[in-house]
Design a protein around this motif. Structure first.
Motif: not given
Lengths: 517, 185
Positions: A162, A432-435
């Motif tokens: 992200r 789900n945390t953008g990694y």
């Protein structure tokens, strides 16, 4: 040279050789569907059957399987986000979103056509480059190989995560995980804490299965919808959703196919580069020349054409150093050297001089197995694509079971399954945390290459290793991947500000004129 | 709990893990530690950068500034774009229950493999999943039988790996062996 080329294909006129080729391809496609059993495992499984075989028959059997296995892995990567090998993760980027849109059959058609072409292109490269191979290989020294590995990891992480920081973290995490286990440079066992199961490090299959296959099954089961979501089953017969549409997509983009085939073959020629870099670079290349780069990662056919064409062309390219110098161009080729020795051939300059017909027979076999496997794949695609419309309750448990057993097979230790489950949970949170799970995987795959070459570079050249012209160019390119979007944004913002300022001054000037009037 | 807070927690965990990694790596000889330490330092720099920018984004959002959405509408791992609240919401309600179920089933599958061996575990555990999810009985039985037999064929016949070795069967075998010995005496 031309005589040897024809002699090579004439050796295939033997019906028994063709039978072995067919058997090998069927085995290859079936093993390709099973995660964890990539080209390397396929060769290992078939080698015991080669004892006492005629060289042509033995080669037909193993190369039939080896050429077909990657296509099986591509099908599972596209339809269930379960890459057959770690490097095939690139195929999931656009293949899986297409499946989610109900276009699984079309995506498999794209993959089949691009794979078939890539295989042929790789072989053409073998024919052309065998005389030039020595010059090409000597250009790539450890600093250049390190820089290329770094560029690959950075670019994939940055593309997929992200934010740029998360992209770098993902790639670095993969590298850090790859350093666990026995270090062949120093002979030290790193981060194993005395656990012998970790002596060979984490298995790539276990990590890939955890980060992709199991995570995806968690995702679709939690959502409660099939892989293809709410799209209708009948869509696979409509225009735009058929296998044929996929094949036509590739024909229409033949230039991209040729260019990415070239990237793959070039990566194959350089020993130790591996398919991961070839697939990634071709993906990045396809994205950079696309008229719609924003749709990459959301189901763009060009995102499948590039990597698939490169992946299969790489196999042909990797034959060049393997056969001419006895230096394996890929891990699969390392085992293939063993198979050649079993059949009585010693790869190297002598083989090129004395058995040139066998050299070309090998190239033909890889091309033919790629081509026929793709035809079989096209035939099977509509049936396979229907699996993506199954309810998650039906598809999730068998796939998780297969993924975990695949993780065990690679390491032959139960810890392989535990690693896969741990990485499933970690991957679920990271995703789900953008990694970037893909960046992490590529970091892990290229970790040994980067570690070894950076270590050797520092030993041999000191810090000046990074000032070598080719190395420096690649490193600047890697740095520009981080800086370019920021510079572009800064320029755009500045231009916008200037334009706003000018508009303001024009308005001011107009008002002055009005006042004067 | 918001997604931003989860991101900060994940960043914090990575920071601690990175520092611990450097701590362990620094005990190895120079040539074995140099590359891992360089990589970890780069990662820690990126983690700090990410933590600061995540915290700043949250502050700006509270102040009515930027919305903190993903840059350029990027995807995550080639999958679906995750909007700002989706991740935490997954753990609530029906989807949370389903996620807990499949996660639990996966962990217990590891134990089942140890207890029954690969092939029986793959078959039985898949069947259990199907039955608990009310999948049609015929589909459930056929699919789980195929999985079990396929696992057996792959491991036992092709790879020569024992596919039915598990401590439960071993225990049953030992008990029956002991019983037979007692009976013969």
């Amino acid at each position: 040279m031309l005589d040897a080329m024809f002699d090579g294909i004439l050796l295939l006129g033997d019906p028994t050789a063709l039978l072995y080729l067919t058997v090998g391809m069927v085995v290859g496609i079936i093993l390709g569907f099973l995660p964890g059993l990539g080209g390397l495992a396929t060769l290992a499984l078939l080698m015991p059957f080669m004892f006492g075989m005629e060289p042509v028959h033995g080669l037909a059997l193993i190369l039939g399987a080896y050429g077909a296995v990657s296509f099986g892995g591509s099908v599972t990567a596209i339809l269930t986000k379960t890459p057959g090998t770690g490097e095939q993760v690139v195929t999931t980027f656009d293949g899986y979103p297409m499946t989610q849109q109900g276009k699984g059959a079309r995506a498999v058609g794209v993959s089949a056509a691009a794979s078939a072409f890539g295989g042929l292109f790789g072989v053409i490269i073998v024919f052309i480059t065998i005389p030039l191979a020595r010059q090409i290989i000597t250009l790539m020294r450890p600093p250049e190989l390190f820089a290329l590995a770094l560029l690959g990891i950075m670019a994939l992480g940055l593309l997929d995560a992200r934010t740029p920081a998360k992209g770098i973290i993902s790639g670095a995490l993969g590298l850090m995980l790859s350093f666990v286990g026995f270090d062949p440079v120093t002979g030290v066992s790193r981060m194993t804490f005395g656990n012998l199961s970790l002596y060979d490090g984490f298995g790539i299959t276990a990590i890939t299965m955890g980060l992709f296959a199991v995570v995806e099954m968690f995702h679709i089961y939690a959502k409660g919808v099939s892989i293809a979501g709410d799209t209708r089953v009948s869509l696979s017969k409509e225009k735009g959703y058929r296998v044929l549409d996929g094949v036509l997509d590739v024909v229409k983009r033949w230039k991209l196919m040729v260019q990415c085939g070239f990237i793959g073959a070039a990566a194959g020629v350089i020993p130790g580069m591996g398919g991961g870099i070839a697939m990634f670079f071709s993906y990045g290349y396809a994205r950079s020349r696309s008229s719609d780069p924003e749709s990459f990662g959301k189901g763009n056919v060009e995102g499948i054409i590039g990597p698939e064409s490169a992946n299969n062309a790489k196999e042909g390219g990797s034959l060049v150093p393997t056969l001419t110098f006895g230096i394996p161009g890929s891990s699969g080729m390392a085992l293939f050297i063993g198979a050649l020795l079993l059949l009585g051939f010693t790869p190297g300059p002598d083989m090129v001089r004395d058995n040139l017909d066998i050299v070309f027979l090998i190239a033909w076999l890889i091309a033919i197995s790629n081509l026929i496997a793709s035809f079989i794949g096209v035939g099977m695609a509509p049936m396979l694509a229907r699996a993506t419309f199954l309810k998650p309750e039906v598809i999730a448990p068998p796939l998780i079971a297969i993924a975990l057993i695949g993780s065990f097979i690679e390491m032959r230790l139960l810890i392989g399954m535990t690693i896969a489950v741990v990485f499933a949970f970690v991957g679920y949170v990271l995703r789900n945390t953008g990694y970037s799970n893909a960046g992490l995987t590529l970091g892990f795959v290229l970790g040994p290459l980067l570690d070894r070459n950076l270590n050797i570079s520092l030993q041999a050249y000191g810090w000046s290793a990074f000032l070598r012209p080719i190395t420096l160019t690649i490193l600047v390119l890697a740095a520009s991947l981080i800086l370019a979007p920021r510079i572009k944004r800064w320029i755009a913002r500045r231009a916008e500000r200037l334009a706003t300022g000018q508009e303001g001054s024009i308005e001011d000037a107009n008002s002055v004129v009005t006042l004067d009037d | 709990m918001t997604d931003r807070r989860v991101e900060l927690i994940v960043g914090g965990v990575l920071l601690v893990a990175g520092l611990a990694y450097i701590g362990v790596m620094s005990t190895y000889p120079y040539r074995a530690r140099i590359v891992p330490i360089i990589v970890t330092v780069v990662m820690l720099g990126a983690v700090v950068w990410d933590l600061v920018s995540t915290a700043m984004t949250g502050r700006k959002r509270q102040g009515g500034g930027e919305d903190g959405q993903p840059q350029d509408g990027k995807n995550v791992s080639g999958g679906t774009a995750v909007d700002d609240r989706e991740f935490v919401d997954v753990f609530r309600g029906e989807s949370g229950r389903r996620l807990a179920f499949i996660a639990g089933w996966t962990v217990l599958f590891l134990l089942a493999v140890r207890a029954f061996g690969f092939a029986p575990a793959a078959g039985i555990w898949t069947l259990v999943f199907f039955l608990l999810n009310r999948v049609r009985l015929v589909t459930a039985v056929i699919t789980s039988a195929v999985i079990g037999l396929g696992t057996y064929a792959l491991l036992e016949l092709l790879l020569n790996i024992p596919a039915t070795d598990g401590f439960l069967f071993d225990a049953v075998a030992s008990v029956s062996e002991a019983a037979a010995t007692v009976r013969s005496q």
